[in-house]
Write an enzyme that holds these catalytic residues in place. Structure first.
Site, PDB file in Angstrom:
ATOM      1  N   LYS A  81       0.779  -1.200   0.013  1.00  0.00           N
ATOM      2  CA  LYS A  81      -0.083  -0.013   0.013  1.00  0.00           C
ATOM      3  C   LYS A  81       0.898   1.272   0.046  1.00  0.00           C
ATOM      4  O   LYS A  81       1.688   1.193   0.434  1.00  0.00           O
ATOM      5  CB  LYS A  81      -0.924  -0.035   1.341  1.00  0.00           C
ATOM      6  CG  LYS A  81      -2.115  -0.805   1.379  1.00  0.00           C
ATOM      7  CD  LYS A  81      -2.635  -0.805   2.616  1.00  0.00           C
ATOM      8  CE  LYS A  81      -3.909  -1.815   2.907  1.00  0.00           C
ATOM      9  NZ  LYS A  81      -4.941  -1.663   1.968  1.00  0.00           N
ATOM     10  N   ARG A  87     -10.412 -11.512   2.074  1.00  0.00           N
ATOM     11  CA  ARG A  87     -11.078 -12.783   1.519  1.00  0.00           C
ATOM     12  C   ARG A  87     -10.670 -13.957   1.561  1.00  0.00           C
ATOM     13  O   ARG A  87     -11.284 -14.864   1.750  1.00  0.00           O
ATOM     14  CB  ARG A  87     -11.656 -12.297   0.159  1.00  0.00           C
ATOM     15  CG  ARG A  87     -10.689 -12.121  -0.911  1.00  0.00           C
ATOM     16  CD  ARG A  87     -10.933 -11.208  -1.960  1.00  0.00           C
ATOM     17  NE  ARG A  87     -11.035  -9.976  -1.783  1.00  0.00           N
ATOM     18  CZ  ARG A  87     -11.285  -8.908  -2.613  1.00  0.00           C
ATOM     19  NH1 ARG A  87     -11.484  -9.298  -3.963  1.00  0.00           N
ATOM     20  NH2 ARG A  87     -11.287  -7.606  -2.404  1.00  0.00           N
TER      21      ARG A  87
HETATM   22  N1  BES Z   1      -7.951  -3.856   4.821  1.00  0.00           N
HETATM   23  C1  BES Z   1      -8.231  -3.584   3.440  1.00  0.00           C
HETATM   24  C2  BES Z   1      -9.416  -2.865   3.004  1.00  0.00           C
HETATM   25  C3  BES Z   1      -9.917  -1.433   3.727  1.00  0.00           C
HETATM   26  C4  BES Z   1      -9.590  -0.134   3.268  1.00  0.00           C
HETATM   27  C5  BES Z   1     -10.103  -1.445   5.133  1.00  0.00           C
HETATM   28  C6  BES Z   1      -9.873   0.948   3.838  1.00  0.00           C
HETATM   29  C7  BES Z   1     -10.400  -0.060   5.753  1.00  0.00           C
HETATM   30  C8  BES Z   1     -10.183   0.795   5.181  1.00  0.00           C
HETATM   31  C9  BES Z   1      -8.082  -4.680   2.474  1.00  0.00           C
HETATM   32  O1  BES Z   1      -7.260  -5.623   2.903  1.00  0.00           O
HETATM   33  C10 BES Z   1      -7.751  -4.086   1.180  1.00  0.00           C
HETATM   34  O2  BES Z   1      -6.511  -3.974   1.235  1.00  0.00           O
HETATM   35  N2  BES Z   1      -8.542  -4.197   0.006  1.00  0.00           N
HETATM   36  C11 BES Z   1      -7.927  -3.563  -1.331  1.00  0.00           C
HETATM   37  C12 BES Z   1      -8.580  -4.775  -2.294  1.00  0.00           C
HETATM   38  C13 BES Z   1      -7.965  -4.610  -3.736  1.00  0.00           C
HETATM   39  C14 BES Z   1      -6.774  -4.957  -3.581  1.00  0.00           C
HETATM   40  C15 BES Z   1      -8.890  -5.273  -4.538  1.00  0.00           C
HETATM   41  C16 BES Z   1      -8.707  -2.524  -1.495  1.00  0.00           C
HETATM   42  O3  BES Z   1     -10.032  -2.213  -1.016  1.00  0.00           O
HETATM   43  O4  BES Z   1      -7.929  -1.438  -1.978  1.00  0.00           O
HETATM   44 MN    MN Z   2      -5.325  -5.484   2.044  1.00  0.00          MN
END
Ligand code: BES
Ligand code: MN
Ligand code: ZN
Length: 488
Positions: free
Chosen positions: A265, A339
């Protein structure tokens, strides 16, 4: 662990009011009519309440809002908060009134003159919830909130009504503490130890370690933790208060920190991913509430505790993992890890417990935050009945939830060239494709709800019943769902 404010209930005694020290809060109906306690305050202050009741200031207050009189003549108290509230208010206004009192209290000793108000217990519940304060890492700040005393007619009855509410508040606090805790402290091991400690309350707690998870075939879950120094664990919490009926299941994503892994990230805001165990936090808080109030239901809580880090051993984009169910998954993006965690623990929960219903919670997608913001969690379900029951419970508890669609048409977005599915579906309908992915690990005959709580688990601003930070969203709604559908 943070405890809800100690709230004691005493019989009304107007004769005592003049001498009460600290802060005082009292209730005044919109029409200005006063009960015995308010009338006494009015007499002692030579008509201050009557003047306030007739004022523009009071007229402008909404139900549950208050006005503070400082150093009032005729009273020992340093301040009196007059809260506008009907004699028989609805639950939401009563909780809000209590919350307003908590802000006024600011940790000082407080006496609430609730008298004959029909919702004194709800007021105390709102007061407890809003009085939460996470001070674990503030040196010099005490975690002990000032004592709260309620003066009510029929103290023993109000205390009995407030008792199960205090159990729920303690569950909410447990969730908030977990979600607020930074990841160097709340490692998977620390998390598991906090859950194991709940055995004292009568919960049966089992911790599955990596070797057992491997034997169970949880390749999707284990892949997520490969880059981390803190070991992956699955914790199972069982509450058996309902005889030999099959249990209801709660399943939670417990990613103690999420850097995204190799699909790393950006730095900005990454610190918020300490809350990526929010789903597991809610499951744990509900289990605590159920145990504390000795719920007459069988409920099992299963959480997958894992940390998603980049490392030489971490899984790579493009890796293929095999889930416990046997389906293979192409990991296109290591940041879509929640997931993968849920896939295996959902399957495990169904195989092991054959639950009558199953709710999973996860801070699963950023797309959810874009869709509904911070007001509502997203609900996805394969069963109208359980979903309607949940939405009703959430509404009754003032916890926003909104159902989103599912459907086979979305499945084509997670088709993989080389495996049974891939773990991301691209930007369109990102929250829906995540739900669609989970559904592949849910049996058709198990009524199931997926709650994406990414937008509601942690807020940057104060809300009605919580200071900024972890909200504990979902504990109250799920406790009520269990009360409504499993207890009898
Ligand atoms: N934990 C994150 C989702 C999240 C984002 C939670 C903001 C709380 C606040 C999750 O693991 C994630 O990183 N999801 C990605 C998925 C994408 C790579 C398809 C996302 O939402 O960017
Ligand atoms: Mn994630
Ligand atoms: Zn995550």
């Amino acid at each position: 662990m943070t405890n809800p404010a100690m709230i004691a209930f005493h019989e009304s005694d107007p004769g005592e009011i003049a001498k009460i020290e600290g802060k005082l809060a009292l209730l005044l109906a919109a029409d200005g009519s006063m009960d015995t306690l308010a009338r006494k305050v009015n007499t002692l202050t030579k008509g201050a309440l009557k003047r306030l009741a007739a004022s523009k200031v009071f007229e402008k207050l909404k139900p549950g809002q208050g006005h503070v009189l400082s150093f009032p003549n005729g009273l020992q108290a340093e301040a009196v908060q007059v809260v506008k509230l009907a004699r028989r208010p609805d639950q939401a206004s009563a909780r809000k009134a209590g919350a307003v009192m908590a802000v006024f209290q600011g940790g000082d000793p407080l006496t609430v003159l609730a008298g004959t108000n029909s919702r004194a217990a709800d007021i105390s519940f709102g007061l407890a919830l809003r009085g939460y304060n996470f001070t674990a890492h503030k040196t010099g700040e005490t975690t002990e909130p000032g004592a709260v005393r309620f003066m009510v007619a029929n103290a023993s009855e109000v205390a009995a009504t407030a008792k199960p509410m205090a159990a729920v508040a303690e569950g909410v606090f447990f969730t908030r503490d977990l979600v607020n805790e930074p990841s160097n402290i709340l490692t998977t091991e620390d998390f598991a130890a906090r859950l194991a400690a709940m055995q004292e309350l009568g919960l049966e707690v089992t911790i599955l370690e990596e070797d057992e998870l491997e034997k169970l075939g949880m390749g999707a879950l284990l892949g997520v933790g490969l880059g981390s120094e803190t070991p992956t664990k699955v914790v199972v919490m069982e509450w058996n208060g309902g005889g030999d009926e099959a249990p209801f299941a709660l399943v939670g994503k417990g990613v103690v920190f999420d850097t995204g892994g190799i699909s790393i990230k950006p730095a900005g805001g990454m610190e918020d991913m300490t809350m990526d165990m929010g789903g597991a936090g809610v499951v744990s808080g509900v289990m605590r509430s159920l145990a504390l109030r000795r719920a007459k239901a069988n409920v099992v809580g299963v959480v997958g505790l894992v940390e998603n880090m980049p490392d030489g051993r971490a899984q790579r984009p493009g890796d293929v993992v095999t889930s416990m169910k046997g389906d293979t998954i192409e990991v296109i993006n290591t940041d879509a890890e929640g997931r993968l965690v849920l896939a295996d623990i959902l399957w495990y929960t169904q195989q092991k417990f054959a639950p009558v219903g199953m709710v999973n919670l996860a801070t699963l997608t950023g797309a959810m935050v874009i869709a509904l913001g911070h007001e509502n969690a997203g609900a996805f379900s394969n069963d109208d009945k359980i979903c309607t029951a949940f939405l009703k419970a959430a509404k009754a508890e003032g916890e926003g939830a909104w159902r989103l669609p599912m459907g086979e048409a979305y499945d084509k977005l997670i088709k993989s060239r080389i495996a049974d599915m891939k773990n991301v579906g691209g930007r369109p309908a990102g929250a829906v494709t995540a739900a669609q992915f989970l559904r592949r690990f849910v049996k058709d005959d198990v009524p199931w709800i997926h709650l994406d709580i990414a937008g509601v688990a942690l807020l940057k601003t104060d809300s009605d019943l919580a200071p900024k930070g972890a909200t504990g969203w979902g504990v109250m709604a799920l406790d009520r769902l269990i009360r409504d559908t499993c207890e009898h």
